[in-house]
Design a protein around this motif. Structure first.
Motif, PDB file in Angstrom:
ATOM      1  N   ARG A   1       0.854  -1.195   0.000  1.00 40.10           N
ATOM      2  CA  ARG A   1       0.000   0.000   0.000  1.00 40.10           C
ATOM      3  C   ARG A   1       0.890   1.246   0.000  1.00 40.10           C
ATOM      4  NH1 ARG A   1      -5.080  -0.422   2.385  1.00 40.10           N
ATOM      5  NH2 ARG A   1      -5.335   1.638   1.478  1.00 40.10           N
ATOM      6  N   PRO A   2       1.698   1.420  -1.049  1.00 37.88           N
ATOM      7  CA  PRO A   2       2.663   2.532  -1.071  1.00 37.88           C
ATOM      8  C   PRO A   2       2.018   3.913  -1.033  1.00 37.88           C
ATOM      9  CG  PRO A   2       2.543   1.481  -3.227  1.00 37.88           C
ATOM     10  CD  PRO A   2       1.744   0.635  -2.275  1.00 37.88           C
ATOM     11  N   GLU A   3       0.735   3.999  -1.331  1.00 41.90           N
ATOM     12  CA  GLU A   3       0.067   5.302  -1.318  1.00 41.90           C
ATOM     13  C   GLU A   3      -0.185   5.818   0.097  1.00 41.90           C
ATOM     14  OE1 GLU A   3      -3.305   2.366  -0.933  1.00 41.90           O
ATOM     15  OE2 GLU A   3      -1.379   2.415  -1.950  1.00 41.90           O
ATOM     16  N   LEU A   4      -0.076   4.942   1.095  1.00 45.56           N
ATOM     17  CA  LEU A   4      -0.333   5.357   2.479  1.00 45.56           C
ATOM     18  C   LEU A   4       0.862   6.106   3.062  1.00 45.56           C
ATOM     19  CD1 LEU A   4      -2.050   2.193   4.032  1.00 45.56           C
ATOM     20  CD2 LEU A   4      -3.137   4.298   3.236  1.00 45.56           C
ATOM     21  N   ALA A   5       0.581   7.244   3.671  1.00 46.38           N
ATOM     22  CA  ALA A   5       1.615   8.003   4.372  1.00 46.38           C
ATOM     23  C   ALA A   5       1.943   7.308   5.684  1.00 46.38           C
ATOM     24  CB  ALA A   5       1.113   9.429   4.632  1.00 46.38           C
ATOM     25  N   ARG A   6       3.026   7.736   6.308  1.00 49.60           N
ATOM     26  CA  ARG A   6       3.511   7.101   7.546  1.00 49.60           C
ATOM     27  C   ARG A   6       2.419   7.036   8.624  1.00 49.60           C
ATOM     28  NH1 ARG A   6       7.493   9.699  11.618  1.00 49.60           N
ATOM     29  NH2 ARG A   6       8.039   7.924  12.913  1.00 49.60           N
ATOM     30  N   ARG A   7       1.751   8.147   8.874  1.00 49.31           N
ATOM     31  CA  ARG A   7       0.714   8.185   9.914  1.00 49.31           C
ATOM     32  C   ARG A   7      -0.470   7.274   9.556  1.00 49.31           C
ATOM     33  NH1 ARG A   7      -0.221   8.867  15.228  1.00 49.31           N
ATOM     34  NH2 ARG A   7      -2.445   9.197  15.455  1.00 49.31           N
ATOM     35  N   ALA A   8      -0.834   7.254   8.286  1.00 51.60           N
ATOM     36  CA  ALA A   8      -1.937   6.398   7.835  1.00 51.60           C
ATOM     37  C   ALA A   8      -1.565   4.919   7.989  1.00 51.60           C
ATOM     38  CB  ALA A   8      -2.295   6.716   6.388  1.00 51.60           C
ATOM     39  N   ARG A   9      -0.285   4.588   7.752  1.00 55.00           N
ATOM     40  CA  ARG A   9       0.155   3.200   7.942  1.00 55.00           C
ATOM     41  C   ARG A   9       0.082   2.819   9.413  1.00 55.00           C
ATOM     42  NH1 ARG A   9       4.539   4.704   4.673  1.00 55.00           N
ATOM     43  NH2 ARG A   9       5.930   4.399   6.444  1.00 55.00           N
ATOM     44  N   ARG A  10       0.486   3.729  10.319  1.00 51.96           N
ATOM     45  CA  ARG A  10       0.416   3.437  11.755  1.00 51.96           C
ATOM     46  C   ARG A  10      -1.039   3.225  12.178  1.00 51.96           C
ATOM     47  NH1 ARG A  10      -0.518   4.930  16.766  1.00 51.96           N
ATOM     48  NH2 ARG A  10       0.958   4.480  18.419  1.00 51.96           N
TER      49      ARG A  10
END
Length: 175
Positions: A127-136
């Motif tokens: 899911r490379p479109e997710l930013a760091r905060r969204a991944r957390r």
């Protein structure tokens, strides 16, 4: 007239061969066929060494080549012949359309990385479109979805700090 949907996965006459040091091949799995519809469960049952893990690994393109290879047969995922796909093409399907949860999570989890980092690694890859905060946030959501207690604390925990059942749930979240 209603159309019959494709099975979620279909395996047709799958055979898997192992090559020894002299280059001789021996069939380890021979002509296995099955179909699984969406929502169905299939259990592969057999004695140790009969080819259950090889079969599962072949469905995910995880056979350790060149020593082990798909000798013949077809693997059809939602109507698409995936056994013909290259590694890069198949990687796009893995985790989005097909995954595996191995029986022993300690062999699949990295013992020197926290759980959160390992789940984040999967998300970065798929899911490379997710930013760091969204991944957390997604990591927390996944841990909650599998019923892991205190998911925030589990993000910084190491595999050895979790019970076997908790490690299995982490593997399900990653899948």
């Amino acid at each position: 007239m209603t159309s019959v949907p494709h099975p979620a996965i279909e395996v047709r006459e799958l055979s898997i061969a192992i090559r020894d040091e002299q280059g001789n091949e021996r069939l380890m799995v021979s002509d296995i066929s099955f179909r699984i519809a969406a929502g169905e469960t299939l259990a592969l049952v057999g004695e140790s060494g009969c080819g259950k893990s090889l079969t599962a690994m072949s469905l995910l393109h995880l056979l350790p080549q060149p020593q082990v290879r798909l000798h013949s047969g077809e693997i059809i995922l939602a109507g698409q012949a995936v056994h013909r796909l290259g590694k890069k093409q198949f990687r796009k399907l893995r985790s989005h359309r097909i995954g595996v949860i191995f029986q022993d999570p300690m062999t699949a989890l990295n013992p020197v990385q926290p759980i959160g980092k390992q789940i984040d690694e999967v998300l970065r890859l798929h899911r490379p479109e997710l930013a760091r905060r969204a991944r957390r946030d997604r990591c927390l959501e996944l841990l909650k979805d599998v019923g892991l207690p205190a998911p925030e604390a589990r993000l910084i925990a190491y595999p050895h700090q979790l019970s076997g059942g908790m490690r299995q749930r982490v593997m399900i979240a990653m899948a």
